[in-house]
Design a protein around this motif. Structure first.
Motif, PDB file in Angstrom:
ATOM      1  N   LYS A 277     -59.510  41.168 -13.789  1.00  0.00           N
ATOM      2  CA  LYS A 277     -59.417  40.956 -12.347  1.00  0.00           C
ATOM      3  C   LYS A 277     -58.355  39.920 -11.989  1.00  0.00           C
ATOM      4  N   ALA A 278     -58.312  38.830 -12.757  1.00  0.00           N
ATOM      5  CA  ALA A 278     -57.343  37.773 -12.458  1.00  0.00           C
ATOM      6  C   ALA A 278     -55.920  38.283 -12.623  1.00  0.00           C
ATOM      7  N   THR A 279     -55.669  39.093 -13.654  1.00  0.00           N
ATOM      8  CA  THR A 279     -54.329  39.631 -13.877  1.00  0.00           C
ATOM      9  C   THR A 279     -53.944  40.585 -12.756  1.00  0.00           C
ATOM     10  N   VAL A 280     -54.881  41.437 -12.347  1.00  0.00           N
ATOM     11  CA  VAL A 280     -54.618  42.371 -11.247  1.00  0.00           C
ATOM     12  C   VAL A 280     -54.244  41.604  -9.984  1.00  0.00           C
ATOM     13  N   SER A 281     -55.036  40.576  -9.674  1.00  0.00           N
ATOM     14  CA  SER A 281     -54.791  39.802  -8.459  1.00  0.00           C
ATOM     15  C   SER A 281     -53.431  39.104  -8.508  1.00  0.00           C
ATOM     16  N   ASN A 282     -53.104  38.505  -9.655  1.00  0.00           N
ATOM     17  CA  ASN A 282     -51.833  37.789  -9.778  1.00  0.00           C
ATOM     18  C   ASN A 282     -50.643  38.730  -9.671  1.00  0.00           C
ATOM     19  N   TYR A 283     -50.646  39.808 -10.454  1.00  0.00           N
ATOM     20  CA  TYR A 283     -49.515  40.730 -10.460  1.00  0.00           C
ATOM     21  C   TYR A 283     -49.333  41.409  -9.105  1.00  0.00           C
ATOM     22  N   ASP A 284     -50.437  41.789  -8.484  1.00  0.00           N
ATOM     23  CA  ASP A 284     -50.353  42.412  -7.164  1.00  0.00           C
ATOM     24  C   ASP A 284     -49.729  41.451  -6.158  1.00  0.00           C
ATOM     25  N   SER A 340     -40.855  20.324   2.682  1.00  0.00           N
ATOM     26  CA  SER A 340     -42.019  20.329   1.800  1.00  0.00           C
ATOM     27  C   SER A 340     -41.628  19.746   0.449  1.00  0.00           C
ATOM     28  N   ASP A 341     -42.518  18.935  -0.089  1.00  0.00           N
ATOM     29  CA  ASP A 341     -42.268  18.328  -1.400  1.00  0.00           C
ATOM     30  C   ASP A 341     -42.849  19.156  -2.540  1.00  0.00           C
ATOM     31  N   THR A 342     -43.581  20.215  -2.203  1.00  0.00           N
ATOM     32  CA  THR A 342     -44.252  21.020  -3.231  1.00  0.00           C
ATOM     33  C   THR A 342     -43.498  22.332  -3.436  1.00  0.00           C
ATOM     34  N   LYS A 343     -42.501  22.302  -4.297  1.00  0.00           N
ATOM     35  CA  LYS A 343     -41.774  23.512  -4.655  1.00  0.00           C
ATOM     36  C   LYS A 343     -42.485  24.212  -5.815  1.00  0.00           C
ATOM     37  N   LEU A 344     -42.157  25.472  -5.996  1.00  0.00           N
ATOM     38  CA  LEU A 344     -42.728  26.230  -7.101  1.00  0.00           C
ATOM     39  C   LEU A 344     -42.261  25.655  -8.429  1.00  0.00           C
ATOM     40  N   SER A 345     -43.178  25.495  -9.356  1.00  0.00           N
ATOM     41  CA  SER A 345     -42.856  24.925 -10.661  1.00  0.00           C
ATOM     42  C   SER A 345     -42.072  25.937 -11.495  1.00  0.00           C
ATOM     43  N   PRO A 346     -41.322  25.465 -12.500  1.00  0.00           N
ATOM     44  CA  PRO A 346     -40.610  26.396 -13.387  1.00  0.00           C
ATOM     45  C   PRO A 346     -41.534  27.434 -14.019  1.00  0.00           C
ATOM     46  N   LYS A 347     -42.715  27.014 -14.417  1.00  0.00           N
ATOM     47  CA  LYS A 347     -43.662  27.953 -15.026  1.00  0.00           C
ATOM     48  C   LYS A 347     -44.059  29.042 -14.037  1.00  0.00           C
ATOM     49  N   THR A 348     -44.333  28.665 -12.785  1.00  0.00           N
ATOM     50  CA  THR A 348     -44.723  29.653 -11.778  1.00  0.00           C
ATOM     51  C   THR A 348     -43.572  30.610 -11.482  1.00  0.00           C
ATOM     52  N   LEU A 349     -42.361  30.074 -11.400  1.00  0.00           N
ATOM     53  CA  LEU A 349     -41.205  30.942 -11.155  1.00  0.00           C
ATOM     54  C   LEU A 349     -41.046  31.970 -12.273  1.00  0.00           C
ATOM     55  N   LYS A 350     -41.190  31.527 -13.510  1.00  0.00           N
ATOM     56  CA  LYS A 350     -41.053  32.448 -14.636  1.00  0.00           C
ATOM     57  C   LYS A 350     -42.181  33.475 -14.650  1.00  0.00           C
ATOM     58  N   SER A 354     -41.534  37.405 -14.442  1.00  0.00           N
ATOM     59  CA  SER A 354     -42.048  38.305 -15.479  1.00  0.00           C
ATOM     60  C   SER A 354     -42.839  39.449 -14.863  1.00  0.00           C
ATOM     61  N   ALA A 355     -43.634  39.149 -13.830  1.00  0.00           N
ATOM     62  CA  ALA A 355     -44.415  40.194 -13.173  1.00  0.00           C
ATOM     63  C   ALA A 355     -43.503  41.220 -12.504  1.00  0.00           C
ATOM     64  N   VAL A 356     -42.460  40.747 -11.829  1.00  0.00           N
ATOM     65  CA  VAL A 356     -41.521  41.667 -11.176  1.00  0.00           C
ATOM     66  C   VAL A 356     -40.779  42.499 -12.220  1.00  0.00           C
ATOM     67  N   SER A 357     -40.357  41.881 -13.309  1.00  0.00           N
ATOM     68  CA  SER A 357     -39.672  42.620 -14.375  1.00  0.00           C
ATOM     69  C   SER A 357     -40.586  43.670 -14.983  1.00  0.00           C
ATOM     70  N   LEU A 358     -41.850  43.317 -15.182  1.00  0.00           N
ATOM     71  CA  LEU A 358     -42.816  44.275 -15.733  1.00  0.00           C
ATOM     72  C   LEU A 358     -43.015  45.446 -14.773  1.00  0.00           C
ATOM     73  N   PHE A 359     -43.020  45.162 -13.484  1.00  0.00           N
ATOM     74  CA  PHE A 359     -43.155  46.214 -12.474  1.00  0.00           C
ATOM     75  C   PHE A 359     -41.990  47.190 -12.536  1.00  0.00           C
ATOM     76  N   ALA A 375     -34.167  42.285 -14.794  1.00  0.00           N
ATOM     77  CA  ALA A 375     -34.768  42.037 -16.101  1.00  0.00           C
ATOM     78  C   ALA A 375     -34.723  40.565 -16.489  1.00  0.00           C
ATOM     79  N   ALA A 376     -33.830  39.803 -15.884  1.00  0.00           N
ATOM     80  CA  ALA A 376     -33.644  38.406 -16.303  1.00  0.00           C
ATOM     81  C   ALA A 376     -33.843  37.449 -15.134  1.00  0.00           C
ATOM     82  N   LEU A 377     -34.847  37.714 -14.290  1.00  0.00           N
ATOM     83  CA  LEU A 377     -35.109  36.832 -13.166  1.00  0.00           C
ATOM     84  C   LEU A 377     -35.518  35.449 -13.647  1.00  0.00           C
ATOM     85  N   PHE A 378     -34.935  34.420 -13.031  1.00  0.00           N
ATOM     86  CA  PHE A 378     -35.242  33.020 -13.323  1.00  0.00           C
ATOM     87  C   PHE A 378     -34.975  32.663 -14.789  1.00  0.00           C
ATOM     88  N   SER A 379     -34.030  33.372 -15.413  1.00  0.00           N
ATOM     89  CA  SER A 379     -33.720  33.081 -16.819  1.00  0.00           C
ATOM     90  C   SER A 379     -33.053  31.723 -16.976  1.00  0.00           C
TER      91      SER A 379
END
Length: 657
Positions: A277-284, A340-350, A354-359, A375-379
């Motif tokens: 369920k968590a993977t479905v929610s995240n990827y969607d 805003s001081d809260t930007k997306l972290s490198p881990k979240t961007l990757k 990865s989800a978009v590339s998998l799609f 294929a190489a988003l946020f590389s």
């Protein structure tokens, strides 16, 4: 574990042997063998060690599935399941058809021109062809995927091989994408797939482990080989000279939103897929964010600049931009202008990349995408610096949380999970998801009278009561070492936890409110603890989170190094004691090598936080969270308050008298 421990040789052929765990043998018919043996079909010691390691990993996985299932299993079924997992069951034919010949890509294109080679490669790839490359003896690392406790996939190294060689290794999807965007007749191959035994994750099509080469291979596109059968069945169309290189014209159109719904539906676990369920929610969510930024276009309308714009916007948007967009209706461009001081972290961007590339890999397999972009988003995103250790609470901070400024937040708490979850996490050092999944039968008493929590999968024969909208009632654990029994601290019992659970029946969840979120079962208590309790208590700062309770317990246990093996069993880390044959009776019953009584005797004295629990006890009693039934309205007579006299009321009273 070393592969040699599970190897023996007979008549020049190596065999794999594995003692079948007692819990698995109890599911097998009487008289079944106590040890599993299988021929590795090789006389080469290096290959045998490699296959033995693969069989051992497969055996652990299959054994875990047997333990959480409700059906019996026979010896041959167990053997076939392990061999099928490794890919040695005879049902995994190699990609190259028997008797078929291989031809080079240059022979197919009739030239070494780069564009003609790429046209031929794209046409053959759409037809499902496999592109072969020879790998000589060299060291490699075998990588696969694993799921963490949040349901997200993470890369995991399986093993390292010192002498890998395969004349018919084939390009991975990333290798094919790199070939499609090559500007000259050369390709640098960093990893391959192989049909050799043990290098496939099961018998399904395309379930390969990634074989990462220690020395990348530089080859010509024209030297790639392909089965002649695919060449005869494929019509190759040349790219017109006037065609735009940035437009997708060689695939069938489909709307991104429609493709996303199909992709998610096919991969749901209830539809036979592998996503939780968590993977479905995240990827969607991740792919929907991509669609929100670039527009719900047809795949044939997407251009290279769409992917570039997506990456640029994601780097500038605040972390909560999508929630703000859905709540306010503001466009991403308007949200990006806000400070805003809260930007997306490198881990979240990757993760999002990865989800978009998998799609788009899925779209490519279905013939809706050509595979040249995305294929190489946020590389180029650099990983963040090593994280600092999570905060460990001092006794003074714990007093503020549980007996000081935090009491008012407990008094306003909406669900029992908030109070009991915070207490249990402090005294058990458990993971938030483990406490959130507790059921009535998970609170038990051993033969010595010690109460404990059973952090184990649903047992065979236990009654399961599932909600209508919840199909997955099986509890999830991070690792096999997470399955354990934790003794209840006397303070938890004094606060009334045993009385609280009496309102439930076997199979019922103690904290059903934790399952309101599809992404994480631990999110409910995490949001409350981090966003309200810590903030209202004045302890909210970077690094101070709910998980700090677990690290606080672990840190207390570090005070006595002689307790390390007990502490690992208490907090869910693996130890050699669990593998000892003499401890099997405890491991099969309690999940670990020690009884709850012994763990309580050794470790509970280290969990003295010097807290006055009476204020929190009063709150729990007021809310009825320490009684067998839910809190009832007060039976005290309500005090009548005289209503204020008004001319209209005085007139009405006078008329009645």
């Amino acid at each position: 574990m070393t592969a040699r421990n599970y190897l023996y040789r007979r008549n020049g052929i190596y065999y794999f042997r594995w003692p079948i765990p007692l819990a698995c043998r109890q599911r097998m018919p009487p008289g079944s063998p106590v040890e599993l043996r299988a021929s590795l079909r090789t006389s080469h010691p290096g290959t045998a060690r490699h296959l033995a390691a693969r069989h051992w990993l497969a055996a652990l996985d299959v054994a875990q599935r047997v333990l959480v299932s409700r059906s019996a299993i026979r010896y041959n079924d167990l053997l076939n399941a392990i061999r099928g997992h490794v890919g040695m069951d005879g049902n995994t034919a190699p990609a190259q058809a028997a008797g078929d010949t291989l031809v080079t890509l240059g022979e197919v294109a009739g030239t070494v021109g780069v564009q003609q080679l790429k046209d031929a490669l794209a046409a053959l790839d759409r037809a499902g062809a496999t592109f072969y490359i020879a790998v000589s003896n060299q060291p490699v690392e075998v990588w696969g995927q694993s799921y963490d406790d949040d349901g997200a996939r993470r890369p995991q190294i399986i093993e390292a091989l010192g002498d890998f060689a395969d004349d018919h290794a084939h390009l991975t999807r990333d290798g094919i994408r790199a070939a499609l965007v090559a500007e000259k007749n050369s390709l640098l191959v960093k990893q391959v797939h192989s049909d050799q035994p043990g290098l496939r994750n099961g018998s399904g099509h395309g379930n390969y482990y990634d074989v990462v080469l220690a020395s990348p291979i530089l080859c010509n596109l024209s030297e790639l080989k392909v089965a002649n059968a695919h060449v005869r069945q494929t019509t190759i169309k040349a790219t017109p000279a006037t065609a735009s290189p940035s437009t997708a014209t060689d695939c069938e159109p489909i709307a991104l939103s429609e493709a996303k719904e199909t992709w998610v539906k096919e991969n749901r676990s209830e539809n036979g897929g592998t996503w939780k369920k968590a993977t479905v929610s995240n990827y969607d969510s991740y792919v929907q964010q991509f669609i929100t930024l670039v527009g719900d276009k047809l795949t044939t309308e997407l251009q290279a600049r769409d992917f570039a714009d997506y990456e640029k916007m994601m780097r500038t948007l605040p972390a909560d931009w999508y929630a703000t967009h859905k709540r306010t209706g503001l466009s991403p461009a308007q949200i990006a202008l806000s400070k805003s001081d809260t930007k997306l972290s490198p881990k979240t961007l990757k993760d999002k990349g990865s989800a978009v590339s998998l799609f788009f890999s899925y779209l490519e397999q279905k013939g809706f995408w050509h595979g040249r972009y995305g294929a190489a988003l946020f590389s180029t995103v650099k990983p963040s610096k090593a994280k600092k250790p999570r905060h460990v609470f001092s006794n003074d901070e714990l007093k503020i949380l549980y007996a000081g400024a935090g009491i008012e937040t407990f008094r306003k708490a909406k669900f029992p999970l908030y109070a009991w979850g915070s207490i249990l996490l402090l005294f058990t050092g458990a993971r938030p998801a483990e406490v959130s999944q507790l059921q009535y039968q998970d609170v038990a008493q051993d033969e010595n009278g010690t109460w404990y929590l059973r952090l184990m999968p649903n047992d065979e024969g236990e009654e399961e009561i599932a909600d209508d909208d919840e199909q997955d009632t099986q509890k999830q654990f991070k690792t096999a070492s997470s399955i354990r029994s934790i003794p209840l601290h006397p303070q938890v019992i004094q606060l009334g936890f045993l009385s609280f659970i009496q309102q439930f029946q076997s199979g019922q969840k103690l904290f059903p409110e934790a399952f309101r979120h599809e992404q994480k079962v631990s999110r409910e208590i995490g949001d409350w603890f981090n966003g309200r309790l810590l903030k209202n208590a004045g302890l909210k700062k970077k690094g101070v989170v709910l998980y700090s309770l677990r690290h606080t317990v672990i840190n207390r246990f570090k005070a006595d190094a002689t307790m390390d093996h007990y502490a690992c069993a208490y907090t869910g880390h693996s130890t050699a004691d669990d593998k000892a044959i003499s401890n099997r009776i405890y491991r099969d019953k309690y999940g670990r090598a020690f009884t709850p009584t012994l763990l309580a005797e050794k470790l509970h004295p280290l969990l003295d936080f010097d807290i006055d629990w009476s204020p929190l006890k009063r709150v729990i009693d007021e809310k009825g969270w320490a009684s067998p039934t839910l809190a009832q309205p007060s039976s005290k007579p309500r005090k009548e308050v005289p209503r204020k006299a008004t001319p209209r009321r005085a007139k009405l009273v006078a008329s009645k008298t």
